[in-house]
Design an enzyme around this catalytic site. Structure first.
Site, PDB file in Angstrom:
ATOM      1  N   ASN A   1       0.844  -1.201   0.000  1.00  0.00           N
ATOM      2  CA  ASN A   1       0.000   0.000   0.000  1.00  0.00           C
ATOM      3  C   ASN A   1       0.879   1.251   0.000  1.00  0.00           C
ATOM      4  OD1 ASN A   1       0.606  -0.894   2.645  1.00  0.00           O
ATOM      5  ND2 ASN A   1      -1.110   0.180   3.548  1.00  0.00           N
ATOM      6  N   VAL A   2       0.422   2.249  -0.738  1.00  0.00           N
ATOM      7  CA  VAL A   2       1.157   3.507  -0.878  1.00  0.00           C
ATOM      8  C   VAL A   2       0.181   4.642  -0.563  1.00  0.00           C
ATOM      9  CG1 VAL A   2       2.539   4.966  -2.421  1.00  0.00           C
ATOM     10  CG2 VAL A   2       2.583   2.466  -2.706  1.00  0.00           C
ATOM     11  N   GLU A   3       0.335   5.242   0.605  1.00  0.00           N
ATOM     12  CA  GLU A   3      -0.606   6.284   1.034  1.00  0.00           C
ATOM     13  C   GLU A   3      -0.133   7.660   0.594  1.00  0.00           C
ATOM     14  OE1 GLU A   3      -1.161   5.526   5.244  1.00  0.00           O
ATOM     15  OE2 GLU A   3      -2.327   3.712   4.797  1.00  0.00           O
ATOM     16  N   ASN A   4      -0.996   8.653   0.830  1.00  0.00           N
ATOM     17  CA  ASN A   4      -0.700  10.007   0.392  1.00  0.00           C
ATOM     18  C   ASN A   4      -1.260  10.987   1.419  1.00  0.00           C
ATOM     19  OD1 ASN A   4      -1.268  12.604  -1.362  1.00  0.00           O
ATOM     20  ND2 ASN A   4       0.120  11.332  -2.542  1.00  0.00           N
TER      21      ASN A   4
ATOM     22  N   GLU B   1      -2.930  -4.621  -3.113  1.00  0.00           N
ATOM     23  CA  GLU B   1      -3.443  -5.488  -4.177  1.00  0.00           C
ATOM     24  C   GLU B   1      -3.446  -4.760  -5.515  1.00  0.00           C
ATOM     25  OE1 GLU B   1      -4.665  -4.891  -1.201  1.00  0.00           O
ATOM     26  OE2 GLU B   1      -5.985  -6.468  -0.479  1.00  0.00           O
TER      27      GLU B   1
ATOM     28  N   CYS C   1     -10.682  -3.139  -4.352  1.00  0.00           N
ATOM     29  CA  CYS C   1      -9.689  -4.078  -4.892  1.00  0.00           C
ATOM     30  C   CYS C   1     -10.371  -5.287  -5.518  1.00  0.00           C
ATOM     31  CB  CYS C   1      -8.714  -4.517  -3.808  1.00  0.00           C
ATOM     32  SG  CYS C   1      -7.535  -3.221  -3.388  1.00  0.00           S
TER      33      CYS C   1
ATOM     34  N   CYS D   1     -10.247  -5.130   0.161  1.00  0.00           N
ATOM     35  CA  CYS D   1     -11.379  -4.196   0.240  1.00  0.00           C
ATOM     36  C   CYS D   1     -12.253  -4.334  -1.011  1.00  0.00           C
ATOM     37  CB  CYS D   1     -10.882  -2.755   0.397  1.00  0.00           C
ATOM     38  SG  CYS D   1     -10.238  -2.021  -1.115  1.00  0.00           S
TER      39      CYS D   1
ATOM     40  N   CYS E   1      -2.804  13.518   0.811  1.00  0.00           N
ATOM     41  CA  CYS E   1      -4.178  13.715   0.340  1.00  0.00           C
ATOM     42  C   CYS E   1      -4.810  12.314   0.405  1.00  0.00           C
ATOM     43  CB  CYS E   1      -4.151  14.275  -1.079  1.00  0.00           C
ATOM     44  SG  CYS E   1      -5.788  14.494  -1.763  1.00  0.00           S
ATOM     45  N   TYR E   2      -5.402  12.009   1.538  1.00  0.00           N
ATOM     46  CA  TYR E   2      -5.763  10.622   1.899  1.00  0.00           C
ATOM     47  C   TYR E   2      -6.408   9.769   0.799  1.00  0.00           C
ATOM     48  CZ  TYR E   2      -4.852  11.749   6.860  1.00  0.00           C
ATOM     49  OH  TYR E   2      -4.271  12.105   8.033  1.00  0.00           O
TER      50      TYR E   2
HETATM   51  N1  THU Z   1      -5.140  -1.792   2.648  1.00  0.00           N
HETATM   52  C1  THU Z   1      -4.571  -2.563   1.681  1.00  0.00           C
HETATM   53  O1  THU Z   1      -3.540  -2.204   1.109  1.00  0.00           O
HETATM   54  N2  THU Z   1      -5.156  -3.736   1.387  1.00  0.00           N
HETATM   55  C2  THU Z   1      -6.216  -4.276   2.059  1.00  0.00           C
HETATM   56  O2  THU Z   1      -6.609  -5.391   1.753  1.00  0.00           O
HETATM   57  C3  THU Z   1      -6.876  -3.500   3.108  1.00  0.00           C
HETATM   58  C4  THU Z   1      -6.364  -2.130   3.323  1.00  0.00           C
HETATM   59  C5  THU Z   1      -4.473  -0.532   3.013  1.00  0.00           C
HETATM   60  C6  THU Z   1      -5.138   0.720   2.583  1.00  0.00           C
HETATM   61  C7  THU Z   1      -4.583   1.706   3.578  1.00  0.00           C
HETATM   62  O3  THU Z   1      -3.309   2.141   3.130  1.00  0.00           O
HETATM   63  C8  THU Z   1      -4.386   0.887   4.831  1.00  0.00           C
HETATM   64  O4  THU Z   1      -4.365  -0.462   4.413  1.00  0.00           O
HETATM   65  C9  THU Z   1      -5.464   1.078   5.869  1.00  0.00           C
HETATM   66  O5  THU Z   1      -6.721   0.908   5.331  1.00  0.00           O
END
Ligand code: THU
Length: 159
Positions: free
Chosen positions: A68-71, A81, A116, A113, A73-74
């Site tokens: 996962n790559v967050e920002n 995935e 995905c 989620c 800007c949520y």
């Molecule tokens: N996240 C994933 O990368 N995959 C999942 O199956 C569930 C959630 C990430 C999104 C966000 O960066 C963090 O987990 C919290 O939701």
């Protein structure tokens, strides 16, 4: 390890009735579990502090990892995935056999989620999703089981 070819033709799946698809072997499953755990280490998640890793197995036997790559800007953050899928598609791979997902949650198996699941579904319904715990245990479901009655590319051709 030698690359394995999987029969990924629509309707041919070991967990789906009348299927003849090649099952994913034990060694390959163990490799997927290892790769998704390793990918989790690269997670960029300063906001949620919830690292996730994914390992995507193509029908050609190639494995793409993702995190996962967050920002700041949520809403721009992306799940592990989808990172793996985008890496694969951008390199010309669109036929998928399985994906394994890892997080640090000890109590529950990490599940993909809804967004995905829909992105996975774009590239067929007949593949396996391995949802793991850090102790190496997992549950496996087909995408069809995770997203029943789904909308996909074929539905756009019906009118
Ligand atoms: N996240 C994933 O990368 N995959 C999942 O199956 C569930 C959630 C990430 C999104 C966000 O960066 C963090 O987990 C919290 O939701």
């Amino acid at each position: 390890m030698a690359q394995v070819q999987y029969d990924c033709s629509t309707g041919n799946h070991p967990n789906i009735t009348n299927s003849t698809a090649s099952p994913v072997g034990h060694e390959q499953i163990q490799l997927l579990l290892q790769v998704c755990k390793e990918a989790k280490k690269s997670a960029y998640c300063p906001y949620s502090r919830f690292p996730v890793g994914a390992a995507l197995l193509t029908c050609d036997g190639k494995i793409f990892s993702g995190c996962n790559v967050e920002n700041a800007c949520y809403p721009l953050g992306i799940c592990a995935e989808r990172t793996a899928i985008q890496k694969a598609v951008s390199e010309g791979y669109v036929n998928f056999r399985a994906m394994a997902i890892a997080s640090n949650t000890e109590e529950d198996f990490i599940v993909p989620c809804g967004a995905c699941r829909q992105v996975m579904r774009e590239f067929n319904r007949d593949w396996d999703i391995y949802m793991t715990k850090p102790d190496g245990t997992y549950i496996v479901k087909t995408l069809q089981e995770l997203l029943p009655l789904s909308f996909g590319p074929e539905d756009l051709k019906k009118f």
